[in-house]
Design an enzyme around this catalytic site. Structure first.
Site, PDB file in Angstrom:
ATOM      1  N   TYR A 196      19.959  -6.237  -6.493  1.00  0.00           N
ATOM      2  CA  TYR A 196      18.837  -6.561  -5.595  1.00  0.00           C
ATOM      3  C   TYR A 196      19.148  -6.125  -4.171  1.00  0.00           C
ATOM      4  O   TYR A 196      18.294  -5.566  -3.478  1.00  0.00           O
ATOM      5  CB  TYR A 196      18.575  -8.067  -5.641  1.00  0.00           C
ATOM      6  CG  TYR A 196      17.278  -8.484  -4.976  1.00  0.00           C
ATOM      7  CD1 TYR A 196      16.128  -8.699  -5.730  1.00  0.00           C
ATOM      8  CD2 TYR A 196      17.201  -8.659  -3.599  1.00  0.00           C
ATOM      9  CE1 TYR A 196      14.940  -9.072  -5.132  1.00  0.00           C
ATOM     10  CE2 TYR A 196      16.020  -9.025  -2.982  1.00  0.00           C
ATOM     11  CZ  TYR A 196      14.886  -9.238  -3.755  1.00  0.00           C
ATOM     12  OH  TYR A 196      13.715  -9.614  -3.151  1.00  0.00           O
ATOM     13  N   PHE A 199      -4.940  12.995   5.181  1.00  0.00           N
ATOM     14  CA  PHE A 199      -5.068  12.836   3.738  1.00  0.00           C
ATOM     15  C   PHE A 199      -5.951  11.617   3.429  1.00  0.00           C
ATOM     16  O   PHE A 199      -6.070  10.725   4.264  1.00  0.00           O
ATOM     17  CB  PHE A 199      -3.671  12.665   3.133  1.00  0.00           C
ATOM     18  CG  PHE A 199      -3.660  12.570   1.635  1.00  0.00           C
ATOM     19  CD1 PHE A 199      -4.074  13.645   0.861  1.00  0.00           C
ATOM     20  CD2 PHE A 199      -3.261  11.414   0.996  1.00  0.00           C
ATOM     21  CE1 PHE A 199      -4.078  13.545  -0.522  1.00  0.00           C
ATOM     22  CE2 PHE A 199      -3.260  11.323  -0.393  1.00  0.00           C
ATOM     23  CZ  PHE A 199      -3.669  12.393  -1.148  1.00  0.00           C
ATOM     24  N   ASP A 200      -6.550  11.573   2.241  1.00  0.00           N
ATOM     25  CA  ASP A 200      -7.514  10.498   1.950  1.00  0.00           C
ATOM     26  C   ASP A 200      -6.931   9.089   2.082  1.00  0.00           C
ATOM     27  O   ASP A 200      -7.548   8.216   2.682  1.00  0.00           O
ATOM     28  CB  ASP A 200      -8.209  10.691   0.591  1.00  0.00           C
ATOM     29  CG  ASP A 200      -7.268  10.670  -0.606  1.00  0.00           C
ATOM     30  OD1 ASP A 200      -6.052  10.797  -0.408  1.00  0.00           O
ATOM     31  OD2 ASP A 200      -7.748  10.531  -1.742  1.00  0.00           O
ATOM     32  N   ASP A 243       3.281  13.257   8.016  1.00  0.00           N
ATOM     33  CA  ASP A 243       2.944  12.893   6.648  1.00  0.00           C
ATOM     34  C   ASP A 243       3.538  14.026   5.818  1.00  0.00           C
ATOM     35  O   ASP A 243       3.017  15.139   5.785  1.00  0.00           O
ATOM     36  CB  ASP A 243       1.409  12.807   6.515  1.00  0.00           C
ATOM     37  CG  ASP A 243       0.972  12.425   5.122  1.00  0.00           C
ATOM     38  OD1 ASP A 243       1.830  12.373   4.219  1.00  0.00           O
ATOM     39  OD2 ASP A 243      -0.236  12.202   4.926  1.00  0.00           O
ATOM     40  N   ALA A 278       4.615  14.713   2.530  1.00  0.00           N
ATOM     41  CA  ALA A 278       4.651  14.869   1.075  1.00  0.00           C
ATOM     42  C   ALA A 278       5.126  16.261   0.627  1.00  0.00           C
ATOM     43  O   ALA A 278       5.898  16.388  -0.310  1.00  0.00           O
ATOM     44  CB  ALA A 278       3.271  14.572   0.493  1.00  0.00           C
ATOM     45  N   LYS A 298       5.658  14.154  -4.687  1.00  0.00           N
ATOM     46  CA  LYS A 298       5.322  15.562  -4.449  1.00  0.00           C
ATOM     47  C   LYS A 298       6.617  16.370  -4.383  1.00  0.00           C
ATOM     48  O   LYS A 298       7.215  16.628  -5.410  1.00  0.00           O
ATOM     49  CB  LYS A 298       4.500  15.708  -3.169  1.00  0.00           C
ATOM     50  CG  LYS A 298       3.453  14.614  -2.940  1.00  0.00           C
ATOM     51  CD  LYS A 298       2.253  14.734  -3.830  1.00  0.00           C
ATOM     52  CE  LYS A 298       1.281  13.560  -3.722  1.00  0.00           C
ATOM     53  NZ  LYS A 298       0.907  13.087  -2.408  1.00  0.00           N
ATOM     54  N   HIS A 325     -13.884   7.853  -4.666  1.00  0.00           N
ATOM     55  CA  HIS A 325     -13.751   8.915  -5.676  1.00  0.00           C
ATOM     56  C   HIS A 325     -12.966   8.484  -6.907  1.00  0.00           C
ATOM     57  O   HIS A 325     -13.155   9.018  -7.983  1.00  0.00           O
ATOM     58  CB  HIS A 325     -13.130  10.177  -5.069  1.00  0.00           C
ATOM     59  CG  HIS A 325     -11.837   9.958  -4.344  1.00  0.00           C
ATOM     60  ND1 HIS A 325     -11.768   9.281  -3.144  1.00  0.00           N
ATOM     61  CD2 HIS A 325     -10.568  10.319  -4.638  1.00  0.00           C
ATOM     62  CE1 HIS A 325     -10.508   9.256  -2.732  1.00  0.00           C
ATOM     63  NE2 HIS A 325      -9.757   9.877  -3.625  1.00  0.00           N
TER      64      HIS A 325
HETATM   65  C1  LIG Z   1      -0.079  12.023  -1.937  1.00  0.00           C
HETATM   66  C2  LIG Z   1      -0.153  11.981  -0.499  1.00  0.00           C
HETATM   67  C3  LIG Z   1      -0.126  10.772   0.196  1.00  0.00           C
HETATM   68  C4  LIG Z   1      -0.105   9.430  -0.503  1.00  0.00           C
HETATM   69  O1  LIG Z   1       0.989   9.293  -1.327  1.00  0.00           O
HETATM   70  P1  LIG Z   1       0.941   8.455  -2.700  1.00  0.00           P
HETATM   71  O2  LIG Z   1       2.332   8.609  -3.207  1.00  0.00           O
HETATM   72  O3  LIG Z   1      -0.097   9.067  -3.567  1.00  0.00           O
HETATM   73  O4  LIG Z   1       0.612   7.067  -2.339  1.00  0.00           O
HETATM   74  C5  LIG Z   1      -0.172  10.821   1.565  1.00  0.00           C
HETATM   75  N1  LIG Z   1      -0.283  11.994   2.221  1.00  0.00           N
HETATM   76  C6  LIG Z   1      -0.320  13.167   1.590  1.00  0.00           C
HETATM   77  C7  LIG Z   1      -0.430  14.435   2.357  1.00  0.00           C
HETATM   78  C8  LIG Z   1      -0.271  13.209   0.202  1.00  0.00           C
HETATM   79  O5  LIG Z   1      -0.354  14.379  -0.419  1.00  0.00           O
END
Ligand SMILES: *Cc1c(COP(=O)(O)O)cnc(C)c1O
Length: 458
Positions: free
Chosen positions: A72, A124-125, A215, A217, A258, A450
């Site tokens: 833990y 991003f969404d 961000d 990813a 990603k 969506h």
């Molecule tokens: C996928 C993604 C996120 C969110 O990540 P999750 O692992 O799906 O929660 C944030 N920003 C970008 C650019 C992404 O491609």
């Protein structure tokens, strides 16, 4: 003879997939209310819904899974991951989270208040939703070139510095808690941000005393494009480029699903102890204790290994060439796609593909449904359904780009699969005049609609 490029790995384990009939798919998609998220994966032949968590882990990652320390507190897996993150990104502090949006939740809980303004390239969404959920505003400062799929620009993810400065001068600084740069920019088509642009954003942000977060990813794919396209970087290694990129940021959110090639996981990378301490409180509240925060030890081990594999040049070259292989087949047939091709996906310009359909009938979603019926290929809409309604006016938002995204999972499909996908899209293209009706919304959620929206033929 010049030797052709070939994949930088071979296959050790396979998973069967089954091709259905067109009649079956017509029934299934209707039952799914024309929402591709509602389909059973067994009813999909080639799944391009997302490249998130859908990649194939390596033998070394699977070996790491067996070495996971599930303590833990203070697990060795935590320290293994901490060292890998510091080694690759340079961030001294980090918090593990269960995925990228969780890192956003923890960071935004720390930094954002109601009424704040968060400029960046196209958010991003989930990022935008986490901002708007806090009754604050995401302002898109992407360069105009990004919104024309035919303009050839090497860095369509770049922030327009003039647009950014305008936001910074026209609003009180205390209302702008951070700037977010998404690398690569998913919403504009997996498009990279140049090193020069990152440097400029950092300089402007410093002038106003505003922190910059990435961000991240697809940070490794972004680094690959810098190496290939930006002057002065062709001789640098991917890891050197990555280090420099992050040197211009105060922190990062990461969806490890990603570019770190794991099925689940995320993290927050930070430079300042003070922010780390404040964010830790939210991490413990939402995710878990700081030395696992939403991940099991084995997952942290696989992630640490994945960060190294995802930043190898040979792997990135294989990946990005495969995406371009698909893109080129489509482009050669005159299919309108975002160009240059993105790192993780090909984005089909749905307004140009089906110009006779009105925007109110959700053109990219209609195209994605047709592609599924044609060949059992599952793509995703990046358009007006995903754009949600304007939180203030309640009206549908129609973004400049109405795209169907074909996201390619990492190390998962072969180039023969790419040929199949291209053929299915070309078939739809050849019968596009017969697609005379789009879709209408029957039921929707107030945010991130969506994922669960129910549709019917318009
Ligand atoms: C996928 C993604 C996120 C969110 O990540 P999750 O692992 O799906 O929660 C944030 N920003 C970008 C650019 C992404 O491609």
């Amino acid at each position: 003879m010049k030797l052709p490029k070939a994949e930088s790995y071979k296959i050790k384990m396979v998973e069967a997939i089954r091709l259905s009939t067109m009649d079956e798919r017509v029934t299934w998609i209707k039952k799914a209310n024309y929402n591709l998220f509602n389909l059973k994966s067994d009813h999909v032949f080639i799944d391009l819904l997302t490249d998130s968590g859908t990649g194939a882990m390596s033998d070394k990652q699977w070996s790491e899974m067996m070495l996971g320390d599930e303590s833990y507190a203070g697990a060795s897996s935590y320290y293994k991951l901490k060292n890998a993150i510091q080694d690759i990104t340079g961030f001294e502090y980090f918090l593990p989270t269960h995925q990228g949006r969780a890192a956003e939740n923890v960071l935004f809980s720390t930094l954002i208040k109601k009424g704040d303004i968060i400029p960046g390239n196209s958010h991003f969404d989930t990022t935008k939703a986490h901002i708007e959920h806090r009754k604050s505003y995401a302002v898109d400062c992407t360069i105009n070139e990004a919104f024309d799929t035919e303009v050839n620009h090497p860095f369509k993810g770049n922030i327009d510095i003039v647009k950014l400065e305008k936001v910074l001068t026209e609003n009180p600084v205390e209302k702008i808690p951070l700037i977010i740069v998404t690398i690569t920019c998913n919403s504009s088509g997996g498009q990279p941000v140049s090193m020069q642009n990152m440097k400029k954003v950092s300089k402007v942000a410093k002038k106003y005393g505003i922190p910059v977060y990435y961000d991240s990813a697809r940070f490794a794919e972004n680094a690959y494009f810098i190496k290939k396209r930006e002057k002065g970087y062709s001789d640098k290694s991917i890891r050197e480029i990555v280090k420099e990129m992050f040197s211009y940021a105060d922190g990062m959110t990461m969806s490890s699903k990603k570019d770190a090639i794991v099925n689940m996981g995320g993290f927050l990378g930070l430079r300042q102890k003070e922010i780390f301490d404040r964010a830790s409180v939210f991490n413990i509240l939402y995710e878990g204790f700081n030395t696992y925060g939403g991940m099991s030890g084995r997952d942290m081990n696989a992630l640490a290994q994945g960060l190294y594999e995802g930043t190898e040049f040979s792997y990135l070259e294989t990946r990005i060439n495969q995406v371009a292989f698909l893109g080129q087949m489509l482009k050669d047939k005159g299919i309108p796609v975002q160009f240059p091709f993105g790192g993780h996906a090909i984005f089909v310009d749905a307004k140009k593909f089906l110009p006779h359909l009105p925007k109110e009938e959700f053109v990219a979603q209609t195209l994605a449904v047709e592609l599924y019926i044609e060949g059992g290929v599952r793509a995703v809409e990046i358009g007006s359904i995903m754009a949600d309604r304007d939180p203030d006016s309640g009206l549908n938002r129609y973004p400049d780009l109405e795209l169907m995204r074909l996201a390619i999972p990492r190390r998962t499909y072969t180039n023969d699969h790419m040929k199949y996908i291209a053929a299915a899209i070309i078939n739809v293209f050849e019968r596009r005049d017969k697609i005379t009706k789009g879709l209408k919304i029957v039921k929707e959620a107030p945010i991130l609609r969506h994922f669960t929206v129910e549709l019917d033929r318009a």
